[in-house]
Scaffold this active site. Structure first.
Site, PDB file in Angstrom:
ATOM      1  N   HIS A  83       0.833  -1.209   0.000  1.00  0.00           N
ATOM      2  CA  HIS A  83       0.000   0.000   0.000  1.00  0.00           C
ATOM      3  C   HIS A  83       0.867   1.258   0.000  1.00  0.00           C
ATOM      4  CE1 HIS A  83      -3.336  -2.545   2.122  1.00  0.00           C
ATOM      5  NE2 HIS A  83      -3.050  -2.966   0.894  1.00  0.00           N
ATOM      6  N   HIS A 242      -9.213  -2.269  -4.939  1.00  0.00           N
ATOM      7  CA  HIS A 242      -8.103  -2.585  -4.042  1.00  0.00           C
ATOM      8  C   HIS A 242      -7.126  -3.559  -4.702  1.00  0.00           C
ATOM      9  CE1 HIS A 242      -5.933  -2.766  -0.285  1.00  0.00           C
ATOM     10  NE2 HIS A 242      -5.765  -4.052  -0.528  1.00  0.00           N
ATOM     11  N   ASP A 246      -3.095  -2.992  -5.026  1.00  0.00           N
ATOM     12  CA  ASP A 246      -2.056  -3.952  -4.670  1.00  0.00           C
ATOM     13  C   ASP A 246      -1.102  -4.209  -5.839  1.00  0.00           C
ATOM     14  OD1 ASP A 246      -2.748  -4.376  -2.040  1.00  0.00           O
ATOM     15  OD2 ASP A 246      -3.858  -6.224  -2.402  1.00  0.00           O
ATOM     16  N   HIS A 269      -0.526 -11.420  -4.812  1.00  0.00           N
ATOM     17  CA  HIS A 269       0.882 -11.060  -4.657  1.00  0.00           C
ATOM     18  C   HIS A 269       1.827 -12.101  -5.264  1.00  0.00           C
ATOM     19  CE1 HIS A 269      -0.219  -7.669  -2.212  1.00  0.00           C
ATOM     20  NE2 HIS A 269      -0.838  -8.433  -1.344  1.00  0.00           N
TER      21      HIS A 269
END
Length: 330
Positions: A83, A242, A246, A269
Site C-alpha cells: 500500500h 483494491h 495492490d 501477490h
C-alpha cells in the site's frame, strides 16, 4: 513517442511520520519517510534492529508473498509494503528512505489514502537526475492456473484488473485506469483490503492478522451478501479497486516506472511476483530508457542498444538484469 512522465527524479521535501498497527503482528509501528538522493530508490530501515542495514524495495529482495508482500536482506525483514509502495509510485516519488520500528508497515485504514496524505504533507522535490523507465515493446504474459497477467506496449501506465468470485456480493468486477496522481487519489487510494470473516478468524487462531479490525479490513459476512463494516463500502466496486492498488504497489518493485498496459485476472501477490520475473526474463520485450527534457523516452539509451548508457542503467538497477531461468512467450 509521447510519455506522460516528468523527466526528472523526485524525492520528498521534508520528513513525514505516522503511527499505526501492523495488520498481522498487531504491534504499534512508528514510520518516518525521509528525503533521499538521486538514484537512491526506495529503501527501508528497521530502527528496532539498529537501522544500519537497508532493504531495497526491489524485485530480488522479495522473500514472501503469502498474505502480503515481504522483502528482506541480511536478516532484516519488512512486510506489508504494497500500500505504501502504491502511494509512492502514484505520487511519482523515486527516492525515499523509510524508517520503521517493527517488521511490518502499519496497515492504517487498509488503504493507501493515509500514505497519500502523508506524502502531500512531506511535499515533492524535483532532483537533477533523469528518470529511467522500463518501456514494454512487445507483449509479455504470465499464467498461474486460472490467474493471468499480461502487459502490452502503451505510451503511459495503464492497469486493467478483473476478479471473479462465486458469491453474490463481489461476483465479477473489472476496473481500468490510466494512471495519474489525481486519478489514483480519486479512484483507487481509498479502496481497502478485504477478506471473509471466517478467514480472518482462522488467521487469528494461527497468530496472524492480529491487528485486523473493522477499522482497517472489509469483512465479508458469512452469507456472502453483505459486509460487517457499519460504514459500508467506499466504492461499489471497492474489491477490484483494491486489487488494482495492490498490483500497482507490487509493480513498484521493478525499480522504475513502467510504460505499458497491464491486464490482471484473479491475480494476487504471488502471481505479481511471477509476472515481474517474467517481464525481466523477457529480454526482447522491453527497453530501459532515460527520459529527455520533454519527458519522452530516449531510445538511444535503451538497454536493447547495448551502449555505455545502457550499462550504467543496469548498474543502477541490477535487479533488471535478465534471468534465463523463466521461460516466457512474447
Amino acid at each position: 513517442m509521447y510519455c506522460p512522465l516528468e523527466p526528472h527524479q523526485h524525492t520528498i521535501v521534508q520528513p513525514a511520520s505516522c503511527c499505526g498497527v501492523g495488520l498481522h503482528t498487531g504491534r504499534t509501528v512508528h514510520l518516518t519517510m525521509k528525503p533521499a538522493p538521486v538514484d537512491n530508490g526506495i529503501r527501508f530501515f528497521r530502527s528496532d534492529l539498529g537501522g544500519h542495514t537497508p532493504v531495497r524495495a526491489v524485485l530480488d529482495k522479495v522473500i514472501d508473498t503469502r498474505l502480503a508482500t515481504t522483502i528482506g536482506d541480511q536478516g532484516v525483514v519488512v512486510s506489508t509494503i504494497e500500500h505504501l509502495l502504491a502511494a509512492l509510485r502514484s505520487s511519482d516519488i523515486d527516492n525515499v528512505d523509510i524508517e520503521l520500528d517493527s517488521a511490518e508497515v502499519p496497515i492504517m485504514d487498509g488503504s493507501a489514502e493515509p500514505f497519500m496524505k502523508l506524502l502531500k504533507q512531506a511535499g515533492r522535490n524535483r532532483q537533477e537526475g533523469v528518470r529511467r523507465v522500463l518501456r514494454i515493446t512487445k507483449p509479455v504474459s504470465f499464467t498461474d492456473r486460472d490467474c493471468t497477467l499480461t502487459v502490452t506496449p502503451h505510451d503511459g501506465f495503464k492497469v486493467t484488473g478483473k476478479i471473479s468470485f462465486d458469491n453474490c456480493l463481489i461476483q465479477t468486477q473489472t476496473y481500468s485506469i490510466e494512471f495519474t496522481t489525481e486519478r489514483f487519489c480519486k479512484e483507487i487510494a481509498r479502496a481497502r483490503t478485504f477478506g471473509y470473516v471466517e478467514q480472518v478468524e482462522e488467521l487469528w487462531a494461527n497468530g496472524l492478522a492480529l491487528g485486523g479490525t473493522l477499522e482497517n479490513v472489509i469483512a465479508i459476512h458469512w452469507d456472502r451478501r453483505s459486509i460487517l463494516n457499519e460504514d459500508g463500502l467506499r466504492y461499489q466496486d471497492e474489491f477490484i479497486r483494491h486489487k488494482v492498488l495492490d498490483l500497482v504497489g507490487d509493480l513498484t518493485l521493478l525499480g522504475c516506472p513502467l510504460l505499458g498496459h497491464v491486464f490482471s485476472f484473479k491475480a494476487g501477490h504471488t502471481q505479481h511476483l511471477g509476472f515481474m520475473e517474467a517481464i525481466v526474463a523477457a529480454r526482447d520485450c522491453w527497453e530501459l530508457v532515460e527520459l529527455d527534457a520533454d519527458g519522452s523516452p530516449a531510445v538511444r539509451d535503451g538497454v536493447a542498444d547495448g551502449n555505455q548508457s545502457s550499462a550504467k542503467a543496469l548498474v543502477a538497477m541490477p535487479h533488471l538484469r535478465p534471468s534465463q531461468a523463466i521461460p516466457v512467450a512474447c
